[in-house]
Design a protein around this motif. Structure first.
Motif, short mmCIF file in Angstrom:
data_model
loop_
_atom_site.label_atom_id
_atom_site.label_comp_id
_atom_site.label_asym_id
_atom_site.label_seq_id
_atom_site.Cartn_x
_atom_site.Cartn_y
_atom_site.Cartn_z
N ILE A 112 -1.56 7.05 0.95
CA ILE A 112 -2.97 6.81 1.29
C ILE A 112 -3.07 6.51 2.78
O ILE A 112 -2.49 5.55 3.28
CB ILE A 112 -3.53 5.61 0.51
CG1 ILE A 112 -3.35 5.85 -0.99
CG2 ILE A 112 -5.00 5.41 0.83
CD1 ILE A 112 -3.75 4.66 -1.83
N ALA A 113 -3.81 7.36 3.46
CA ALA A 113 -3.95 7.16 4.91
C ALA A 113 -4.98 6.07 5.17
O ALA A 113 -6.06 6.07 4.57
CB ALA A 113 -4.39 8.46 5.56
N VAL A 114 -4.60 5.19 5.99
CA VAL A 114 -5.53 4.11 6.33
C VAL A 114 -6.03 4.35 7.73
O VAL A 114 -5.26 4.41 8.68
CB VAL A 114 -4.82 2.75 6.28
CG1 VAL A 114 -5.76 1.65 6.68
CG2 VAL A 114 -4.30 2.53 4.87
N GLU A 115 -7.35 4.55 7.87
CA GLU A 115 -7.89 4.78 9.21
C GLU A 115 -9.30 4.25 9.30
O GLU A 115 -9.94 3.97 8.29
CB GLU A 115 -7.85 6.27 9.54
CG GLU A 115 -8.62 7.10 8.55
CD GLU A 115 -8.49 8.57 8.86
OE1 GLU A 115 -8.04 9.33 8.00
OE2 GLU A 115 -8.86 8.93 9.98
N ILE B 213 0.86 -1.19 0.00
CA ILE B 213 0.00 0.00 0.00
C ILE B 213 0.89 1.23 0.00
O ILE B 213 1.82 1.32 0.79
CB ILE B 213 -0.89 0.00 1.24
CG1 ILE B 213 -1.76 -1.25 1.21
CG2 ILE B 213 -1.77 1.23 1.29
CD1 ILE B 213 -2.58 -1.43 2.45
N GLU C 200 2.34 4.79 0.74
CA GLU C 200 2.32 5.50 2.01
C GLU C 200 1.51 6.78 1.96
O GLU C 200 1.20 7.36 2.99
CB GLU C 200 3.74 5.84 2.44
CG GLU C 200 4.41 4.65 3.11
CD GLU C 200 5.91 4.66 2.91
OE1 GLU C 200 6.53 3.61 3.07
OE2 GLU C 200 6.46 5.76 2.58
#
Lengths: 224, 332
Positions: A21-24, A17, A19
């Motif tokens: 793209i914020a994954v939350e 993935i 970096e």
């Protein structure tokens, strides 16, 4: 092939993935199952527990009428036990007006019931027709509970009449009944008025005023 | 001619009522009389509340016809003449949305409670202070009759009569040792029957008569049933202070207040119904107007006689004849 398929997420090992793209997010586990267990368990509790719980709810609402703040306790958990209790007490205490002919006496037991319940229903219909947002039974609940000060006044009046039946006792009774009538009207408008459209509040409050005035009149003119 | 859509619901209800009460000949008679006035293009609307678009467009034509007929037939109505021009758009828009619900649904009655505090106050003031050219229906109701006023004014009047009668009897018998105070609770039901039948049955009869006459005389203005009930309800408002004044046991004050109340409420009713009947035969409109006034007088005097005891009557029973009367009249 079978090898790859047997391992979970096997094909994703190579995926990376970026970096940027914020994954939350959050994961929550619903806790519904335990509540269902609680409700089912009220079948097993002793009858005393059930009755006491209802009585505590009724008592809680009486306290809310005594100190009318704009709380939603009366509205959220409405019940009609309190109004029924008050209506029966009122009707029983208004018996015993000794008259020679039944024609000219005070109201009979059934008449008090009819006045209280039909009056409450008519006022509720009136507020709903004018665009109020309270439900039918919530409104009945509020109107019924707010009869409590008048019932207390009736008890005081009967005690005063036991002592004396002259002009002084009449003045005392008048004072007590007027104070409790004002208290009832104030308490019920505190609960009812928020749910009405803004230009029509007086139109909704007036029938409540008339209702408690008539009940107050019946209490005041009670003569054994 | 009243636009057909407005009273179709009402007369269909009456036809069913007479049919089920086995008055077949009345049903047949009504059907014969009003058959030519049914607009069959519009009859689909009676069955359901849908098809708003169609309703509005037909309604427009009828509104225009109705308004133009009114203007040509009745040029000196007064305040109402300015109103249709300015509020024509409003009535065209609103009349399409009104009266779409059947009369057994809650929404049908909600349209009669579409008023604010200010309107009720204005209507009560208008009924207590009538003005020669100001027709109550045209000036205050403006095609928005309400049921709130009539119902609560009648209820207040019922309780006011019962309570005031009770207090007045008590005050009259104040020095009398033989008198035992009773609340006389049964009188409330009698008062309620009298007042509610006056406020609902007399308008029903009047509406029927006006409808019958407007059938005969084509350019007669006919009011809807709700508007007539509304006028009657508000005209009773002047009796509430009168009834409270009757507590005071002075005959001259009681009769003065009854005269004033009769004049005010009678004039509200006659000013309202005058434009509706004046184009008719003189005998007919005199008959209608005098019946209105007579019922009003009967109600007022009947209530006074039944609920309020006369100050001079009662002491005669307990003291000597001439002495008793003399003392009472001096006292009064």
């Amino acid at each position: 092939m079978a090898d790859d398929a047997s391992k979970p997420f096997a094909g994703l090992a190579d995926v990376s993935i970026s970096e940027d793209i914020a994954v939350e997010g959050d994961i929550s586990v619903p806790v519904g199952t335990s509540r269902r267990d609680e409700e089912l368990s009220t079948l097993d509790e002793p009858v005393k527990e059930t009755v006491l719980r209802d009585l505590r709810a009724v008592g809680n609402k009486f306290v809310h009428v005594l100190y009318p703040k704009r709380s939603s306790a009366l509205l959220r958990d409405w019940d009609l036990w309190g109004p029924l209790l008050l209506c029966v007490t009122l009707a029983l205490l208004l018996q015993g007006g000794a008259t020679e002919t039944q024609e000219q006496g005070g109201p009979q037991f059934a008449e008090v019931f009819v006045i209280v319940w039909v009056g409450s229903i008519v006022i509720t219909l009136n507020s709903k027709l004018l665009g109020g947002t309270l439900s039918f039974f919530q409104s009945l609940c509020v109107l019924g509970y707010c009869i409590m000060p008048l019932t207390a006044a009736l008890v005081v009046c009967r005690l005063v009449l036991l002592l004396a039946n002259n002009a002084v006792s009449f003045a005392v009774r008048l004072l007590v009944v007027s104070a409790s009538f004002g208290w009832s009207t104030f308490a019920s408008t505190a609960f009812l008025v928020d749910s009405q459209p803004p230009n029509r509040k007086a139109l909704v409050v007036y029938p409540v005023f008339l209702f408690y005035f008539v009940i107050g009149w019946i209490i005041l003119t009670f003569s054994p | 001619m009243k636009d057909p859509f407005e009273f179709q619901g009402e007369f269909i209800f009456l036809i069913y009522f007479f049919y089920y009460s086995k008055k077949i000949y009345i049903t047949y008679f009504m059907f014969l009389c009003f058959f030519p006035m049914i607009d069959f293009d519009d009859s689909g609307n009676l069955l359901g509340p849908s098809r708003d678009a169609v309703t509005i467009s037909i309604e427009d034509e009828d509104e225009v016809k109705f308004n133009s007929q009114k203007k040509t037939a009745d040029p000196s109505v007064g305040a109402y003449e300015e109103d249709p021009v300015s509020s024509d758009d409003q009535t065209k828009l609103l009349s399409g949305q009104k009266k779409n619900a059947a009369f057994w649904t809650f929404e049908y009655y909600q349209q009669f409670f579409d008023i604010d505090t200010y309107h009720v106050k204005e209507r009560i003031l208008g009924s207590v202070l009538p003005w020669p050219r100001k027709n109550f229906i045209h000036t205050y109701l403006r095609r928005n009759p309400d049921l709130y006023g009539p119902f609560w004014i009648c209820t207040t009047l019922v309780f006011a009569i019962a309570i005031s009668g009770n207090i007045s009897t008590f005050l009259v018998n104040l020095g009398n040792p033989n008198y035992k105070y009773t609340p006389e609770f049964r009188k409330v039901t009698i008062a309620a029957t009298a007042i509610f039948s006056y406020a609902w049955l007399v308008p029903l009869a009047l509406w029927g008569v006006l409808l019958w006459r407007s059938n005969k005389v084509t350019n007669l203005v006919s009011y809807s049933f709700m508007e007539i009930v509304c006028v009657y309800g508000y005209s009773l408002a002047v009796y509430i202070p009168a009834v409270i004044i009757w507590i005071v046991p002075f005959m001259w004050l009681q009769w003065l207040s009854i005269m004033i109340a009769l004049c005010l409420s009678g004039s509200v009713l006659t000013i309202t119904f005058w434009p509706a009947v004046r184009d008719d035969h003189p005998k007919v409109y005199i008959a209608i107007l005098s019946t209105i006034v007579t019922f009003n007088v009967l109600l007022a005097v009947g209530c006074k006689m039944y609920f309020f005891s006369k100050p001079e009557e009662l002491p005669q029973k307990f003291s000597g004849p001439t002495v008793g009367v003399k003392i009472t009249s001096n006292h009064v």
